[in-house]
Structures are given as structure tokens and as C-alpha cells.
Design a protein around this motif. Structure first.
Motif, mmCIF file in Angstrom:
data_model
loop_
_atom_site.group_PDB
_atom_site.id
_atom_site.type_symbol
_atom_site.label_atom_id
_atom_site.label_comp_id
_atom_site.label_asym_id
_atom_site.label_seq_id
_atom_site.Cartn_x
_atom_site.Cartn_y
_atom_site.Cartn_z
ATOM 1 N N LYS A 80 0.839 -1.220 0.000
ATOM 2 C CA LYS A 80 0.000 0.000 0.000
ATOM 3 C C LYS A 80 0.869 1.264 0.000
ATOM 4 O O LYS A 80 0.339 2.383 -0.020
ATOM 5 N N ALA A 81 2.186 1.090 0.038
ATOM 6 C CA ALA A 81 3.089 2.256 0.057
ATOM 7 C C ALA A 81 3.175 2.860 -1.348
ATOM 8 O O ALA A 81 4.131 2.656 -2.088
ATOM 9 N N GLY A 82 2.145 3.605 -1.689
ATOM 10 C CA GLY A 82 2.053 4.197 -3.031
ATOM 11 C C GLY A 82 2.697 5.565 -3.081
ATOM 12 O O GLY A 82 3.673 5.854 -2.388
ATOM 13 N N CYS A 83 2.116 6.433 -3.897
ATOM 14 C CA CYS A 83 2.636 7.799 -4.061
ATOM 15 C C CYS A 83 1.536 8.581 -4.766
ATOM 16 O O CYS A 83 0.938 8.078 -5.723
ATOM 17 N N SER A 84 1.294 9.814 -4.308
ATOM 18 C CA SER A 84 0.195 10.580 -4.916
ATOM 19 C C SER A 84 0.481 10.876 -6.393
ATOM 20 O O SER A 84 -0.439 11.019 -7.192
ATOM 21 N N LEU A 85 1.754 10.924 -6.772
ATOM 22 C CA LEU A 85 2.072 11.185 -8.188
ATOM 23 C C LEU A 85 1.666 10.002 -9.054
ATOM 24 O O LEU A 85 1.242 10.176 -10.202
ATOM 25 N N VAL A 86 1.792 8.804 -8.504
ATOM 26 C CA VAL A 86 1.342 7.607 -9.236
ATOM 27 C C VAL A 86 -0.186 7.654 -9.351
ATOM 28 O O VAL A 86 -0.746 7.422 -10.429
ATOM 29 N N ASP A 87 -0.847 8.010 -8.259
ATOM 30 C CA ASP A 87 -2.326 8.087 -8.278
ATOM 31 C C ASP A 87 -2.813 9.160 -9.242
ATOM 32 O O ASP A 87 -3.902 9.042 -9.804
ATOM 33 N N HIS A 88 -2.033 10.233 -9.408
ATOM 34 C CA HIS A 88 -2.462 11.340 -10.278
ATOM 35 C C HIS A 88 -2.135 11.099 -11.748
ATOM 36 O O HIS A 88 -2.303 12.005 -12.565
ATOM 37 N N SER A 89 -1.613 9.940 -12.086
ATOM 38 C CA SER A 89 -1.252 9.705 -13.502
ATOM 39 C C SER A 89 -1.744 8.342 -13.974
ATOM 40 O O SER A 89 -0.932 7.444 -14.234
ATOM 41 N N PRO A 90 -3.065 8.203 -14.133
ATOM 42 C CA PRO A 90 -3.595 6.916 -14.601
ATOM 43 C C PRO A 90 -3.134 6.613 -16.028
ATOM 44 O O PRO A 90 -3.065 7.509 -16.871
ATOM 45 N N TYR A 91 -2.825 5.367 -16.251
ATOM 46 C CA TYR A 91 -2.224 4.937 -17.521
ATOM 47 C C TYR A 91 -3.035 5.367 -18.744
ATOM 48 O O TYR A 91 -2.473 5.925 -19.688
ATOM 49 N N GLU A 92 -4.345 5.111 -18.746
ATOM 50 C CA GLU A 92 -5.158 5.382 -19.948
ATOM 51 C C GLU A 92 -5.091 6.861 -20.333
ATOM 52 O O GLU A 92 -4.963 7.203 -21.494
ATOM 53 N N GLN A 93 -5.173 7.737 -19.332
ATOM 54 C CA GLN A 93 -5.124 9.185 -19.615
ATOM 55 C C GLN A 93 -3.731 9.620 -20.068
ATOM 56 O O GLN A 93 -3.583 10.480 -20.923
ATOM 57 N N TYR A 94 -2.739 8.986 -19.495
ATOM 58 C CA TYR A 94 -1.361 9.313 -19.875
ATOM 59 C C TYR A 94 -1.104 8.915 -21.326
ATOM 60 O O TYR A 94 -0.469 9.639 -22.099
ATOM 61 N N LEU A 95 -1.649 7.753 -21.686
ATOM 62 C CA LEU A 95 -1.483 7.258 -23.066
ATOM 63 C C LEU A 95 -2.163 8.205 -24.057
ATOM 64 O O LEU A 95 -1.609 8.527 -25.114
ATOM 65 N N GLU A 96 -3.346 8.660 -23.669
ATOM 66 C CA GLU A 96 -4.092 9.615 -24.517
ATOM 67 C C GLU A 96 -3.258 10.894 -24.726
ATOM 68 O O GLU A 96 -3.151 11.421 -25.819
ATOM 69 N N TRP A 97 -2.655 11.374 -23.660
ATOM 70 C CA TRP A 97 -1.805 12.579 -23.675
ATOM 71 C C TRP A 97 -0.628 12.379 -24.627
ATOM 72 O O TRP A 97 -0.305 13.245 -25.437
ATOM 73 N N ARG A 98 -0.013 11.209 -24.531
ATOM 74 C CA ARG A 98 1.122 10.893 -25.413
ATOM 75 C C ARG A 98 0.701 10.922 -26.881
ATOM 76 O O ARG A 98 1.401 11.416 -27.739
ATOM 77 N N HIS A 99 -0.461 10.332 -27.152
ATOM 78 C CA HIS A 99 -0.928 10.283 -28.546
ATOM 79 C C HIS A 99 -1.232 11.667 -29.091
ATOM 80 O O HIS A 99 -1.156 11.891 -30.289
ATOM 81 N N LYS A 100 -1.570 12.590 -28.208
ATOM 82 C CA LYS A 100 -1.858 13.975 -28.651
ATOM 83 C C LYS A 100 -0.577 14.682 -29.094
ATOM 84 O O LYS A 100 -0.628 15.702 -29.763
ATOM 85 N N HIS A 101 0.576 14.209 -28.634
ATOM 86 C CA HIS A 101 1.866 14.866 -28.933
ATOM 87 C C HIS A 101 2.850 13.818 -29.461
ATOM 88 O O HIS A 101 3.875 13.534 -28.813
ATOM 89 N N PRO A 102 2.560 13.228 -30.605
ATOM 90 C CA PRO A 102 3.379 12.090 -31.065
ATOM 91 C C PRO A 102 4.844 12.432 -31.347
ATOM 92 O O PRO A 102 5.700 11.554 -31.280
ATOM 93 N N ASP A 103 5.134 13.719 -31.640
ATOM 94 C CA ASP A 103 6.525 14.076 -31.968
ATOM 95 C C ASP A 103 7.356 14.455 -30.742
ATOM 96 O O ASP A 103 8.550 14.714 -30.864
ATOM 97 N N ALA A 104 6.700 14.516 -29.604
ATOM 98 C CA ALA A 104 7.419 14.960 -28.399
ATOM 99 C C ALA A 104 8.227 13.825 -27.784
ATOM 100 O O ALA A 104 7.892 12.647 -27.921
ATOM 101 N N ILE A 105 9.291 14.209 -27.075
ATOM 102 C CA ILE A 105 10.011 13.257 -26.207
ATOM 103 C C ILE A 105 9.286 13.318 -24.866
ATOM 104 O O ILE A 105 9.023 14.405 -24.339
ATOM 105 N N CYS A 106 8.962 12.156 -24.337
ATOM 106 C CA CYS A 106 8.210 12.119 -23.077
ATOM 107 C C CYS A 106 9.133 11.698 -21.931
ATOM 108 O O CYS A 106 9.688 10.600 -21.932
ATOM 109 N N VAL A 107 9.295 12.602 -20.980
ATOM 110 C CA VAL A 107 10.150 12.333 -19.809
ATOM 111 C C VAL A 107 9.249 11.990 -18.628
ATOM 112 O O VAL A 107 8.384 12.786 -18.252
ATOM 113 N N SER A 108 9.451 10.798 -18.076
ATOM 114 C CA SER A 108 8.644 10.455 -16.892
ATOM 115 C C SER A 108 9.507 10.571 -15.647
ATOM 116 O O SER A 108 10.592 9.995 -15.556
#
Ligand code: 13P
Ligand code: SF4
Length: 320
Positions: A80-108
Motif C-alpha cells: 500500500k506504500a504508493g505515491c500521490s504522483l502515481v495516483d495522479h497519472s492513470p495509464y489510460e489518460q497518460y497514453l491519450e496525452w502521449r498520442h496527442k503529442h506524437p513528436d514529443a520526447i516524453c520524460v517520466s
């Protein structure tokens, strides 16, 4: 026999190493083989010969160790030792964001799930983020997430436009700029140290901004006698050891809560560590496919950190 001795015996029995983050309780830091910031924990875990790593930190730190060394057993005392940053970045929404900017370099930021890392180009921690950003060709747009405060600090420092994901650390956003200003006015000779996950209005009062190891190093090496510290309170354990002569103040939060304690880091206890080493559980297991894809951005980060050059993908070719 003390619990510390039982843990040492179990560690020997399983040829295990205990890694602890600076935000853990002092008694946990004291039984660890290595204590460090997120980057140092990743580097130490990868370089270690131990078959079993117990990560006294949060789950994303254990996942990083497992992804970099899939053959090792990586234990996290409390899943249960999570992190609020992990909770604030759900995979499906992050993937959608990536697809909106296909030419960008994505730094996580490394404070993200393995699945989110798996659709990004390179990871970073607060100690190498400036170096990672500087390695990205100037003509490429950059997506940065999930921490918007670290992202906007980096954008300012590098004078580069970054497209930011709107996540935040629930602990660091609670420091109060107004109260910090008051404390600094009371102690004008104090050095203000802040983690870049703090809000910009807090960072404006900081003399030194950086990762937990950078902040700790400043206390070790700066001859000043007073420090105001805007990060999680576990860090005070090593600071007090290093500088018993210095006065250390916690940066104040707006309310009267123990706001500067990460509730996830503090889930770990000596009892849970003993239990995990006794049963070799819970051991992290990362979804097939995800682990392989998340390894590339982590390996790229380690290479850039070591000064090696890397190839950047021309565009995003991840899953739909
Ligand atoms: P560091 O990488 O600076 O240790 O920070 C980790 C973290 O979780 C900060 O909140
Ligand atoms: Fe996550 Fe904040 Fe805790 Fe760090 S302090 S692990 S960023 S919730």
C-alpha cells in the motif's frame, strides 16, 4: 533477541540487502545496507549482487529495482506504500496525452507507475532531471510528468517550454510560502533548502533546491549553523547525525498537521520488514511486456546520467 538482530539474521540467511529511502523512519535507515535518494537507490539496486532486495521505500522504487534487475527478488514490506504522483497519472489518460503529442520526447519522473514508464522515452529523478532535459535535442517538444511542480521548476531553469502533466506530491504542496517567509524573517541567517516538488511560491524563498541527497549534502558541507528544510521529515535523521551542531527547522505547513510526513513512506515498519524477509513476500511481479518496455526509459536515464549519448525515437510508436 532484538528485532534489529532478527532482521540482520534473516538478511544473512537469504543473502538479502536492505535499501532505504531518506524518508523512512530513522530505525529503518539504521538497519539498511544503503540509504539514498531515488536515483542512488536505483543505481545501487542494479549494481548489487544480492539475490534479494528489500526496498524500504515506496512501491515505485521497488518496481524500478525489479525492472532494472528482473532476475532478483524485490520485496516491498507494504504494497500500500504508493505515491500521490502515481495516483495522479492513470495509464489510460497518460497514453491519450502521449498520442496527442506524437513528436514529443516524453520524460517520466521516476515517481510514476511501471505502466506509465513503459510508454515514455526516458525517466528522470529530481537529481538528474536537468541533465536529462539538457540531453534532449532543442528542436524536440518535451512532455514532462507526472509532477507539475518539478516540471515548472525545470522549465524555468532551462528556459525551455515543457508540456506538463498536472500531478503533484500531496506532501510537498502543503508547505506554506507565507509561514516560510515568516520563519526566514525570524532567522535571517538560516539557509532554506527545498525539494523541487514544492510549489513555486515556496521555491522562491529557497537558497538551495534539489533532491533529498542534494539537500542533505548541503547540510553536510555548508558551514552555516541554521537550516530550514522543506521536504519530508525522514531526512532529518541523517542531517542530525551529520550536523549535531546545527539548528534544523522544518519548513511550516499551512495547517497544524504533521503535513511533512509522507503517509506512504511511513507505512514501513521494522515488524513489516522482518515479516517480509521471513516469508520473502510481498515480492514484486511486473506484468509481462510492461517490464520490458519500462526498462528502456530507465536504462536511457542511467546512461545519460553517466554521460553516455543515446538515440531518441523519431516519434511515439507505443500502444493504442
Ligand atoms: P528524491 O529522488 O529526491 O529522493 O525524492 C523522492 C521523493 O519521493 C520526493 O518526494
Ligand atoms: Fe510520493 Fe510525495 Fe511521498 Fe515522495 S513524498 S513518495 S512524491 S507522496
Amino acid at each position: 533477541m532484538s528485532i534489529e538482530q532478527r532482521i540482520l539474521d534473516l538478511k544473512k540467511k537469504h543473502s538479502a540487502v536492505i535499501l532505504a529511502h531518506y524518508y523512512e523512519d530513522g530505525e529503518i535507515q539504521d538497519i539498511a545496507d544503503f540509504v539514498g535518494d531515488s536515483l542512488a537507490l536505483a543505481q545501487f539496486g542494479k549494481a548489487s549482487d544480492a539475490k534479494v532486495i528489500l526496498m524500504a521505500g515506496v512501491v515505485f522504487m521497488g518496481e524500478t529495482a525489479k525492472i532494472l534487475s528482473p532476475e532478483k527478488t524485490v520485496l516491498v514490506p507494504d504494497l500500500k506504500a504508493g505515491c500521490s504522483l502515481v495516483d495522479h497519472s492513470p495509464y489510460e489518460q497518460y497514453l491519450e496525452w502521449r498520442h496527442k503529442h506524437p513528436d514529443a520526447i516524453c520524460v517520466s519522473y521516476v515517481n510514476s507507475s511501471a505502466k506509465v514508464k513503459s510508454i515514455t522515452d526516458i525517466t528522470c529523478t529530481s537529481s538528474n532531471a536537468e541533465k536529462i532535459l539538457a540531453a534532449i535535442p532543442e528542436d524536440r517538444p518535451v512532455l514532462f510528468g507526472p509532477d507539475r511542480n518539478l516540471g515548472s521548476y525545470l522549465a524555468k531553469k532551462s528556459s525551455r517550454d515543457l508540456i506538463l502533466w498536472p500531478g503533484a506530491c500531496e506532501v510537498h504542496v502543503l508547505f506554506s510560502a507565507r509561514k516560510l517567509f515568516e520563519l526566514k524573517t525570524e532567522h535571517p541567517d538560516a539557509i532554506v533548502l527545498a525539494h523541487p516538488e514544492c510549489l513555486d511560491e515556496v521555491l522562491q524563498y529557497a537558497d538551495v533546491i534539489g533532491s533529498t541527497s542534494k539537500i542533505l549534502n548541503e547540510v553536510k558541507t555548508n558551514p552555516a549553523k541554521k537550516f530550514i528544510v522543506a521536504t519530508e521529515d525522514g531526512i532529518f535523521h541523517q542531517m542530525r547525525k551529520e550536523r549535531p551542531d546545527a539548528e534544523l527547522f522544518q519548513a511550516p505547513a499551512e495547517g497544524s498537521c504533521a503535513c511533512n510526513q509522507c503517509p506512504y513512506m511511513k507505512l514501513n515498519t521494522l515488524e513489516k520488514i522482518e515479516q517480509a524477509l521471513e516469508s520473502l513476500a510481498p515480492a514484486l511481479d511486473i506484468e509481462d511486456g510492461v517490464a520490458e518496455s519500462a526498462q528502456l526509459p530507465l536504462e536511457r536515464m542511467l546512461k545519460v546520467t553517466n554521460g553516455e549519448s543515446i538515440d531518441w525515437p523519431a516519434s511515439f510508436s507505443g500502444p493504442n
